[in-house]
Design an enzyme around this catalytic site. Structure first.
Site, PDB file in Angstrom:
ATOM      1  N   GLN A   1       5.263 -31.260  53.748  1.00  0.00           N
ATOM      2  CA  GLN A   1       6.223 -32.325  53.902  1.00  0.00           C
ATOM      3  C   GLN A   1       7.616 -31.873  54.290  1.00  0.00           C
ATOM      4  O   GLN A   1       8.569 -32.303  54.757  1.00  0.00           O
ATOM      5  CB  GLN A   1       6.336 -33.118  52.606  1.00  0.00           C
ATOM      6  CG  GLN A   1       5.307 -33.851  52.127  1.00  0.00           C
ATOM      7  CD  GLN A   1       5.511 -34.461  50.833  1.00  0.00           C
ATOM      8  OE1 GLN A   1       5.884 -35.470  50.616  1.00  0.00           O
ATOM      9  NE2 GLN A   1       5.229 -33.736  49.685  1.00  0.00           N
TER      10      GLN A   1
ATOM     11  N   HIS B   1       6.073 -34.150  58.234  1.00  0.00           N
ATOM     12  CA  HIS B   1       7.350 -34.782  58.278  1.00  0.00           C
ATOM     13  C   HIS B   1       8.421 -34.255  59.322  1.00  0.00           C
ATOM     14  O   HIS B   1       9.439 -34.123  59.383  1.00  0.00           O
ATOM     15  CB  HIS B   1       8.087 -34.755  56.809  1.00  0.00           C
ATOM     16  CG  HIS B   1       7.559 -35.579  55.923  1.00  0.00           C
ATOM     17  ND1 HIS B   1       7.784 -35.754  54.479  1.00  0.00           N
ATOM     18  CD2 HIS B   1       6.674 -36.696  56.036  1.00  0.00           C
ATOM     19  CE1 HIS B   1       7.210 -36.603  54.016  1.00  0.00           C
ATOM     20  NE2 HIS B   1       6.549 -37.377  54.844  1.00  0.00           N
TER      21      HIS B   1
ATOM     22  N   THR C   1       6.202 -31.237  44.625  1.00  0.00           N
ATOM     23  CA  THR C   1       6.515 -32.577  45.508  1.00  0.00           C
ATOM     24  C   THR C   1       6.416 -33.621  44.330  1.00  0.00           C
ATOM     25  O   THR C   1       5.597 -33.718  43.445  1.00  0.00           O
ATOM     26  CB  THR C   1       5.463 -32.838  46.407  1.00  0.00           C
ATOM     27  OG1 THR C   1       5.963 -34.270  46.969  1.00  0.00           O
ATOM     28  CG2 THR C   1       4.043 -33.021  46.102  1.00  0.00           C
TER      29      THR C   1
ATOM     30  N   ALA D   1       6.762 -22.737  40.672  1.00  0.00           N
ATOM     31  CA  ALA D   1       5.521 -22.391  41.342  1.00  0.00           C
ATOM     32  C   ALA D   1       5.387 -20.933  42.026  1.00  0.00           C
ATOM     33  O   ALA D   1       4.154 -20.277  42.114  1.00  0.00           O
ATOM     34  CB  ALA D   1       5.413 -23.139  42.913  1.00  0.00           C
TER      35      ALA D   1
END
Ligand code: BJW
Length: 239
Positions: A92, A110, A178, A221
């Site tokens: 995204q 996106h 996300t 992450a």
């Protein structure tokens, strides 16, 4: 008998780039605490005030060009290189940190900050320079019709036919960074799971979508994903 390696689909969001110093959208220091979504990220805003929207994304471009990938992006590249099956990235993010990390098979649903699209002929202009209301389309030569190739609210996502196939065919679905509040990407985990995929969520916190994930790996992450990839690849090698 030949071993079968299930396809992996990885959905990434702003959180994967947070450790590269890029702001997320909805965090406490998120991009949208400083500006109204309706002023920049809707197609109506663009038609109402294209100069303002171009300025906003030209400014963002000058920041994103300097950004560098972090260990989370690099872990995905490692997975792509060492896993014998297919690994596809559905992002995204409009930044290009997956590309900078050397990844392949990247679908920017996106859009991309370094592209503009001509609203007259559909030509995609690749440029890290400023795009303005004066920019002339290099294909149809119409001035003033270039829009940042960013998918605004109310616009259709890019590559959806391909992404739909990836979601239905993957055996493993991994979501990284996300919040799962923007559709249709928020529903990808459900599609993958309904089609039999094992689902993993990497995030600082459990999201509103947490019900659909088989496993949550909580933490930054940049730390959790490299560890996961290391263990996952070892498990593949050792049968
Ligand atoms: C970490 C971390 C670390 C931090 N490690 N984790 C169905 C139901 C309801 C609404 C709709 C629906 N279908 C469509 C809609 C409307 C709309 C929508 O979703 N609205 C909702 C907000 C209510 N969707 C659309 O309009 C989409 N188009 C569409 O559906 O077309 C068909 C259609 C058209 C018309 C009518 C109906 C259907 C288009 C969506 C376009 C989204 N574009 C944006 C803006 C781009 C502009 C810009 O870049 O400036 O894309 S919105 C913005 O949110 C951006 C992002 O890609 C997107 C997702 O955000 P993301 O990546 O999840 O970021 P955050 O900040 O929300 O979350 C970060 C996460 O990371 C957090 O969870 C942190 O905890 C975590 N994190 N650090 C791990 N180190």
């Amino acid at each position: 008998m030949e071993r079968i390696y299930p396809d992996i689909a990885i959905l990434t969001g702003a959180g994967i780039s947070a450790e590269s110093g890029l702001a997320t959208f909805r965090g406490s220091d998120g991009l949208w605490n400083n500006c109204r979504v309706e002023d920049v990220a809707t197609i109506e805003a663009f038609h109402r005030n294209p100069e303002f929207v171009h300025d906003f994304y030209n400014e963002m471009k000058s920041e994103l060009i300097k950004a560098t990938p972090n260990p989370a992006h690099l872990a995905i590249t490692r997975l792509q290189k060492e896993y014998p099956g297919q690994v596809n990235i559905i992002t995204q993010n409009v930044d290009t940190l997956h590309e900078k990390a050397g990844s392949q098979n990247i679908y920017h649903i996106h859009g991309q900050i370094n592209q503009a699209v001509c609203l007259n002929c559909g030509h995609i202009l690749e440029s890290w320079g400023d795009v303005t209301t004066e920019t002339v389309c290099p294909h149809c030569e119409t001035p003033g019709m270039m829009k940042p190739n960013i998918v605004f609210f109310g616009e259709n996502l890019l590559y959806m036919d391909k992404v739909d196939r990836l979601l239905k065919n993957c055996g493993i679905f991994i979501s990284v960074g996300t919040s799962g509040v923007v559709w249709p990407a928020a529903g990808f985990v459900q599609i993958a799971r309904l089609n039999g995929a094992e689902t993993f969520e990497f995030n600082l916190e459990q999201t509103s979508n947490n019900f659909y994930f088989d496993r949550h790996i909580t933490g930054p992450a940049g730390t959790t994903l490299p560890r996961f990839v290391e263990e996952f690849l070892n498990k593949q090698k050792n049968g």
